[in-house]
Every structure is written in structure tokens, then in C-alpha cells.
Design a protein around this motif. Structure first.
Motif, PDB file in Angstrom:
ATOM      1  N   UNK A  65      -8.512  30.781-109.581  1.00 50.94           N
ATOM      2  CA  UNK A  65      -8.883  31.894-108.700  1.00 50.94           C
ATOM      3  C   UNK A  65      -7.674  32.756-108.368  1.00 50.94           C
ATOM      4  N   UNK A  66      -6.532  32.112-108.123  1.00 49.35           N
ATOM      5  CA  UNK A  66      -5.316  32.869-107.831  1.00 49.35           C
ATOM      6  C   UNK A  66      -4.882  33.682-109.049  1.00 49.35           C
ATOM      7  N   UNK A  67      -4.974  33.078-110.233  1.00 45.39           N
ATOM      8  CA  UNK A  67      -4.618  33.798-111.460  1.00 45.39           C
ATOM      9  C   UNK A  67      -5.555  34.973-111.689  1.00 45.39           C
ATOM     10  N   UNK A  68      -6.834  34.794-111.346  1.00 43.15           N
ATOM     11  CA  UNK A  68      -7.800  35.887-111.518  1.00 43.15           C
ATOM     12  C   UNK A  68      -7.475  37.052-110.589  1.00 43.15           C
ATOM     13  N   UNK A  69      -7.106  36.761-109.351  1.00 43.10           N
ATOM     14  CA  UNK A  69      -6.754  37.836-108.416  1.00 43.10           C
ATOM     15  C   UNK A  69      -5.535  38.601-108.908  1.00 43.10           C
ATOM     16  N   UNK A  70      -4.531  37.874-109.432  1.00 43.62           N
ATOM     17  CA  UNK A  70      -3.346  38.552-109.975  1.00 43.62           C
ATOM     18  C   UNK A  70      -3.732  39.407-111.181  1.00 43.62           C
TER      19      UNK A  70
END
Length: 319
Positions: A130-135
Motif C-alpha cells: 500500500x505504501x509503495x502504491x501511494x508513492x
């Protein structure tokens, strides 16, 4: 705005397991080159695993996975893309719903799927994805780019055999299924012209008749037909679409993500298949399903297959 789609397959050659075809769709500004996504997204994307660092590796699946490797690199790219679309799966069965809900009747009809499920991701954590997707969303937005769709079309052996019997040619099955998938993706997108990158299918050089079959509303126009490139103009539901068929289509980022998605799905599909037969034949070595090893595997399971009354057409792809 313009939409750029890429399509690719995994499992065209094997005799065991499904044929998986995937398509990814991206939204770009009108003035952006359709084949320049790697350059445009270079701050957040790389095409080689060794260049990853904080970038997302999106490349031909053969660059990211070889038999015996883990699925981590494929999984990372595919699941980050699904997280960007708010469809991050938590279980094995969820990813089929997320990418090809039409495959669920096939899945439910196979004995090796009875009672099978497992957590996803296999190698990563949900919070990490999820964090990678936001970035990724933020970085892509800075470049004026957005991933807008990721879908698949999956044919398990029985459906594949039926399709080949109907078409009398497995290359035609690949082409028609790919084009039907592209049309399905277009039905989810807002208005705007589109360009579709496809790898060449089974050495085929001519695609106008196949395109006309799928996009029958208006006449397909041929712009170029050579051994290296086929370009066709299609109008569908008021949308102008250009299809480009060329070898090594995975050089284009949308096609590379489609390649990764198709391969990831196929590898996920082979997991319950191997587990099922190894439960009945404990010493049996797992298979990836390709021709020579598929023959070894299929011969070894014959006594168990007959005992379990499993029809050959559910297991073996005839072409």
C-alpha cells in the motif's frame, strides 16, 4: 488525454495449466509519446531488477522470474498496480476476482481448487504494498500519468480445448481472446483515443480480419503490415483506436506489466495443481507444464487420474 494499453500472455506453449492473457491501461496527456512511458516514469520505474533501489521494476516477466526463483519481483509489480486501482487481493481466490471474474466458474469446476486458498501476497506485506502504491501514484501524477486498468483473461485446459476446437487453431484462440480482453478494458475507460501494443501472436503477420471480428461496428483500416510491425485503425463506440502488433512488445511498459501479470497468474494457478497431484502421488516432482516435462507428469498421474475419475480434458491441453 490518450490511453495506452499493453497486452501479453503466459502459458501459450505448455500442455498443462492455463493460458493467461493480461492487459494494462494507462492514461497520458495528449502530447505524450505513446511509447515513452519508461522515460516519463524513470524516477519511479526501472526495467532491470538490479536498478531497483526505490523504484518499481516493470519488465518482461522473463527478466523478473525464472523457474526455481521466488515470485517476489512479479508479485511486487502486479500487486502494487492492483493496490493503485484499490483492488489489492488478500487471498488466492481474491486475485482471480480482481483480474478476471469470468474465470471463477472454471476455477470452481476443477478438483484441485476444491478447498484451496492461501494468503496473498506470498512474499511481501500488505502495508508495504500500500505504501509503495501511494508513492507510485504520486510519482506517476507528477509525470502526468495514471494507471487506469489491469485485467486478465484466463483459459484453463477444458476452456482452452473448447476454444481450439471451435477455431481449429490455437494462435487464433490467442489473438481473439487478447482482442476480446482489450475490448473489455475499453468498456471500463472514459472517452479518449487509444493505442494498443500487442506482441505478435504465433508468428502471425495479418490481424485485420481478427480485429474486424471483434470490433465489427466499423471497418478496420490497415495502416501497415510487415513482418516487423502491423498497424491498424479501429473505431469502437466513438473511440479511435490504433493497434500495433510487433515482436518483443514487452519493450513498452504497459505490455511489460501485462507480461508480469499473466505470468504471476499462471504461476499462482500451478500451485494448487501441483499440490493436488502430489497429495495423491507423494513422490511426484512438480511441473511448470511445458511440453517435455508435461508428458512426464501426465504419464505419472494416469493411475490416480483414472481412480479419481478426472477427465483428461480437464488436465491436458490438446494443442
Amino acid at each position: 488525454m490518450v490511453f495506452v494499453l499493453g497486452t501479453d500472455e503466459a502459458g501459450y506453449g505448455p500442455n498443462l495449466g492455463p493460458l493467461c492473457i493480461a492487459a494494462s491501461a494507462w492514461q497520458l496527456p495528449d502530447d505524450a509519446p505513446s511509447d515513452g512511458l519508461y522515460d516519463r516514469l524513470s524516477p519511479i520505474v526501472c526495467a532491470h531488477p538490479k536498478d531497483r533501489r526505490d523504484k518499481l521494476a516493470i519488465a518482461d516477466s522473463k527478466c523478473l522470474y525464472k523457474g526455481g526463483d521466488t515470485l517476489e519481483l512479479l508479485e511486487h509489480g502486479v500487486l502494487v498496480a492492483l493496490a493503485c486501482l484499490d483492488r489489492l487481493p488478500k487471498r488466492w481466490r481474491d486475485i482471480w476476482r480482481a483480474l478476471d471474474s469470468q474465470s471463477l466458474p472454471q476455477i470452481d469446476g476443477l478438483p484441485w481448487h476444491d478447498g484451496f486458498d492461501e494468503d496473498l501476497p506470498l512474499h511481501l506485506q500488505h502495508d508495504e504494498l500500500k505504501a509503495a502504491a501511494l508513492r507510485f501514484i504520486d510519482g506517476a501524477a507528477s509525470a502526468g500519468v495514471k494507471i487506469v486498468e489491469l485485467q486478465a483473461a484466463v483459459l484453463f485446459p477444458a476452456a482452452f480445448n473448447q476454444a481450439v476446437k471451435r477455431c481449429d487453431n490455437k494462435a487464433e484462440v490467442l489473438s481473439l481472446t487478447t482482442l476480446e480482453l482489450a475490448r473489455r478494458v475499453f468498456e471500463t475507460l472514459p472517452a479518449g483515443r487509444a493505442i494498443v501494443f500487442c506482441d505478435k501472436h504465433g508468428g502471425r503477420n495479418y490481424y485485420a480480419a481478427l480485429l474486424q471480428h471483434i470490433f465489427s461496428e466499423e471497418l478496420v483500416r490497415v495502416s501497415l503490415e510487415t513482418a516487423d510491425l502491423g498497424v491498424y485503425q479501429v473505431r469502437h463506440a466513438g473511440r479511435q483506436i490504433e493497434f500495433r502488433f510487433q515482436p518483443k512488445g514487452e519493450r513498452h511498459l504497459p505490455t511489460a506489466l501485462a507480461s508480469m501479470t499473466a505470468k504471476y497468474l499462471r504461476e499462482l494457478a500451478m500451485r494448487p495443481f501441483n499440490v493436488f497431484w502430489q497429495r495423491h502421488i507423494p513422490e511426484l516432482k512438480a511441473t511448470a507444464g511445458y511440453y517435455n516435462d508435461a508428458q512426464r507428469f501426465f504419464t505419472a498421474i494416469q493411475p490416480a487420474r483414472r481412480r479419481l475419475k478426472i477427465a483428461p480434458r480437464l488436465v491436458w491441453r490438446e494443442r
